[in-house]
Design a protein around this motif. Structure first.
Motif, PDB file in Angstrom:
ATOM      1  N   GLY A 176       0.804  -1.214   0.000  1.00 46.01           N
ATOM      2  CA  GLY A 176       0.000   0.000   0.000  1.00 46.01           C
ATOM      3  C   GLY A 176       0.838   1.264   0.000  1.00 46.01           C
ATOM      4  N   GLU A 177       0.256   2.336  -0.486  1.00 41.28           N
ATOM      5  CA  GLU A 177       0.936   3.631  -0.543  1.00 41.28           C
ATOM      6  C   GLU A 177       0.950   4.284   0.835  1.00 41.28           C
ATOM      7  N   GLY A 178       2.067   4.943   1.167  1.00 39.77           N
ATOM      8  CA  GLY A 178       2.161   5.680   2.421  1.00 39.77           C
ATOM      9  C   GLY A 178       1.343   6.952   2.372  1.00 39.77           C
ATOM     10  N   GLY A 179       0.865   7.399   3.529  1.00 39.47           N
ATOM     11  CA  GLY A 179       0.089   8.630   3.610  1.00 39.47           C
ATOM     12  C   GLY A 179       0.967   9.870   3.560  1.00 39.47           C
ATOM     13  N   ALA A 180       0.356  10.984   3.200  1.00 41.88           N
ATOM     14  CA  ALA A 180       1.083  12.246   3.042  1.00 41.88           C
ATOM     15  C   ALA A 180       1.385  12.881   4.392  1.00 41.88           C
ATOM     16  N   GLY A 181       2.550  13.536   4.483  1.00 42.25           N
ATOM     17  CA  GLY A 181       2.919  14.323   5.655  1.00 42.25           C
ATOM     18  C   GLY A 181       2.322  15.722   5.567  1.00 42.25           C
ATOM     19  N   ALA A 182       1.825  16.225   6.687  1.00 44.07           N
ATOM     20  CA  ALA A 182       1.089  17.484   6.698  1.00 44.07           C
ATOM     21  C   ALA A 182       1.943  18.644   7.203  1.00 44.07           C
ATOM     22  N   LEU A 183       1.395  19.840   7.086  1.00 44.89           N
ATOM     23  CA  LEU A 183       2.092  21.077   7.440  1.00 44.89           C
ATOM     24  C   LEU A 183       1.754  21.521   8.856  1.00 44.89           C
ATOM     25  N   GLY A 184       2.814  21.920   9.585  1.00 40.93           N
ATOM     26  CA  GLY A 184       2.608  22.545  10.871  1.00 40.93           C
ATOM     27  C   GLY A 184       2.273  24.020  10.715  1.00 40.93           C
ATOM     28  N   ASN A 185       2.149  24.690  11.858  1.00 40.00           N
ATOM     29  CA  ASN A 185       1.806  26.099  11.825  1.00 40.00           C
ATOM     30  C   ASN A 185       3.004  26.963  11.464  1.00 40.00           C
ATOM     31  N   LEU A 186       2.710  28.172  11.099  1.00 34.04           N
ATOM     32  CA  LEU A 186       3.750  29.126  10.749  1.00 34.04           C
ATOM     33  C   LEU A 186       4.596  29.442  11.985  1.00 34.04           C
ATOM     34  N   GLY A 187       5.923  29.457  11.780  1.00 33.13           N
ATOM     35  CA  GLY A 187       6.810  29.812  12.883  1.00 33.13           C
ATOM     36  C   GLY A 187       7.553  28.609  13.412  1.00 33.13           C
ATOM     37  N   SER A 188       7.367  28.314  14.700  1.00 30.78           N
ATOM     38  CA  SER A 188       8.186  27.289  15.361  1.00 30.78           C
ATOM     39  C   SER A 188       7.603  25.881  15.262  1.00 30.78           C
ATOM     40  N   SER A 189       6.439  25.706  14.702  1.00 30.54           N
ATOM     41  CA  SER A 189       5.817  24.383  14.647  1.00 30.54           C
ATOM     42  C   SER A 189       6.522  23.487  13.630  1.00 30.54           C
ATOM     43  N   SER A 190       6.407  22.171  13.822  1.00 29.03           N
ATOM     44  CA  SER A 190       7.068  21.198  12.944  1.00 29.03           C
ATOM     45  C   SER A 190       6.084  20.614  11.935  1.00 29.03           C
ATOM     46  N   ASN A 191       6.600  20.314  10.756  1.00 24.72           N
ATOM     47  CA  ASN A 191       5.818  19.593   9.763  1.00 24.72           C
ATOM     48  C   ASN A 191       5.799  18.102  10.063  1.00 24.72           C
ATOM     49  N   GLY A 192       4.781  17.441   9.578  1.00 24.23           N
ATOM     50  CA  GLY A 192       4.779  15.993   9.589  1.00 24.23           C
ATOM     51  C   GLY A 192       5.645  15.447   8.461  1.00 24.23           C
ATOM     52  N   VAL A 193       5.729  14.131   8.386  1.00 26.61           N
ATOM     53  CA  VAL A 193       6.558  13.457   7.383  1.00 26.61           C
ATOM     54  C   VAL A 193       5.696  12.443   6.629  1.00 26.61           C
ATOM     55  N   GLY A 194       5.885  12.385   5.321  1.00 26.84           N
ATOM     56  CA  GLY A 194       5.216  11.355   4.538  1.00 26.84           C
ATOM     57  C   GLY A 194       5.679   9.967   4.970  1.00 26.84           C
ATOM     58  N   ALA A 195       4.794   9.003   4.904  1.00 22.47           N
ATOM     59  CA  ALA A 195       5.075   7.672   5.447  1.00 22.47           C
ATOM     60  C   ALA A 195       5.666   6.738   4.395  1.00 22.47           C
ATOM     61  N   VAL A 196       6.318   5.703   4.879  1.00 25.24           N
ATOM     62  CA  VAL A 196       6.895   4.686   4.002  1.00 25.24           C
ATOM     63  C   VAL A 196       5.792   3.848   3.368  1.00 25.24           C
ATOM     64  N   GLY A 197       6.028   3.438   2.120  1.00 26.93           N
ATOM     65  CA  GLY A 197       5.104   2.530   1.461  1.00 26.93           C
ATOM     66  C   GLY A 197       5.226   1.115   2.015  1.00 26.93           C
ATOM     67  N   GLY A 198       4.170   0.347   1.889  1.00 28.93           N
ATOM     68  CA  GLY A 198       4.175  -1.012   2.408  1.00 28.93           C
ATOM     69  C   GLY A 198       5.037  -1.946   1.586  1.00 28.93           C
ATOM     70  N   ASN A 199       5.688  -2.897   2.245  1.00 26.99           N
ATOM     71  CA  ASN A 199       6.487  -3.896   1.539  1.00 26.99           C
ATOM     72  C   ASN A 199       5.578  -4.910   0.849  1.00 26.99           C
ATOM     73  N   SER A 200       6.064  -5.409  -0.264  1.00 23.81           N
ATOM     74  CA  SER A 200       5.330  -6.439  -0.988  1.00 23.81           C
ATOM     75  C   SER A 200       5.575  -7.813  -0.379  1.00 23.81           C
ATOM     76  N   GLY A 201       4.623  -8.709  -0.565  1.00 24.27           N
ATOM     77  CA  GLY A 201       4.827 -10.108  -0.216  1.00 24.27           C
ATOM     78  C   GLY A 201       5.644 -10.827  -1.273  1.00 24.27           C
ATOM     79  N   ASN A 202       5.753 -12.142  -1.133  1.00 21.71           N
ATOM     80  CA  ASN A 202       6.535 -12.979  -2.048  1.00 21.71           C
ATOM     81  C   ASN A 202       5.613 -13.849  -2.901  1.00 21.71           C
ATOM     82  N   LEU A 203       6.104 -14.222  -4.084  1.00 21.58           N
ATOM     83  CA  LEU A 203       5.396 -15.152  -4.961  1.00 21.58           C
ATOM     84  C   LEU A 203       6.161 -16.471  -5.029  1.00 21.58           C
TER      85      LEU A 203
END
Length: 205
Positions: free
Chosen positions: A67-94
């Protein structure tokens, strides 16, 4: 458009993080949720198995996709921190031991077999919005492709190719755009995921 035999497992997409409330000091942006891993698939077909396709769908499709990782969001203006986009899911094996005749008809516009492991794409960083952190959020890395172990015994021929065996890592997410302001920085892009090993034995029927 589906193949006569279509076997898939797909990890769920991670949720997006929420942006901070504009103008509220100290309010950080949320991280994206990780993409879900997909499961392993094991398939054995006998010599009497056949499938017919008159479309672009392959005679047989077997795929495990993170599955695709979710998007990282924006913090507030100034001293706040942004979020981070997440890692995509690993595939299984065939793990595959395939015999038969796919597709049975030759008046097709398809590939005979499509056998794929695919890591999920990394989550992106969301783009700047008014009243939010002037810097763009960083993106997440792509998930890993799984291993393909296949024994091919049958007749596999299509007008668009015979057999595709592929292990592919997910794409890294794109970094978020920054405010057009001196000193602002866009987010870093994520790394692409590694593909796995593909091991194939071509055997007599």
């Amino acid at each position: 458009v589906l193949s006569p035999i279509n076997i898939t497992t797909i990890g769920g997409a991670g949720a997006q993080g929420s942006d901070a409330t504009a103008g509220l000091s100290g309010d950080d942006g949320g991280n994206g949720g990780a993409g879900g891993p997909s499961g392993d698939i094991t398939v054995t077909t006998g010599s009497g198995m056949t499938g017919t396709t008159t479309s672009v769908a392959s005679g047989m499709t077997i795929a495990t996709i993170g599955g695709e990782g979710g998007a990282g969001a924006l913090g507030n203006l100034g001293s706040s921190s942004n979020g981070v986009g997440a890692v995509g899911g690993n595939s299984g094996n065939l793990t595959l031991d395939l015999d038969g005749n796919f597709p049975l008809n030759l008046d097709n516009n398809a590939r005979a077999l499509y056998l794929v492991t695919q890591g999920g794409n990394g989550g992106r960083g969301r783009d700047w919005g008014a009243g939010l952190n002037e810097n763009g959020p960083d993106a997440g890395d792509g998930g890993l492709g799984g291993t393909v172990d296949a024994i091919l015994r049958g007749t596999f021929q299509g007008n668009k190719g015979g057999v595709l065996l592929l292990s592919q890592g997910g794409n890294g997410g794109g970094g978020g755009d920054a405010e057009n302001w001196p000193g602002s920085e866009g987010g870093d892009g994520g790394k692409g995921g590694s593909g796995g090993n593909v091991n194939v034995t071509i055997a007599a029927t």
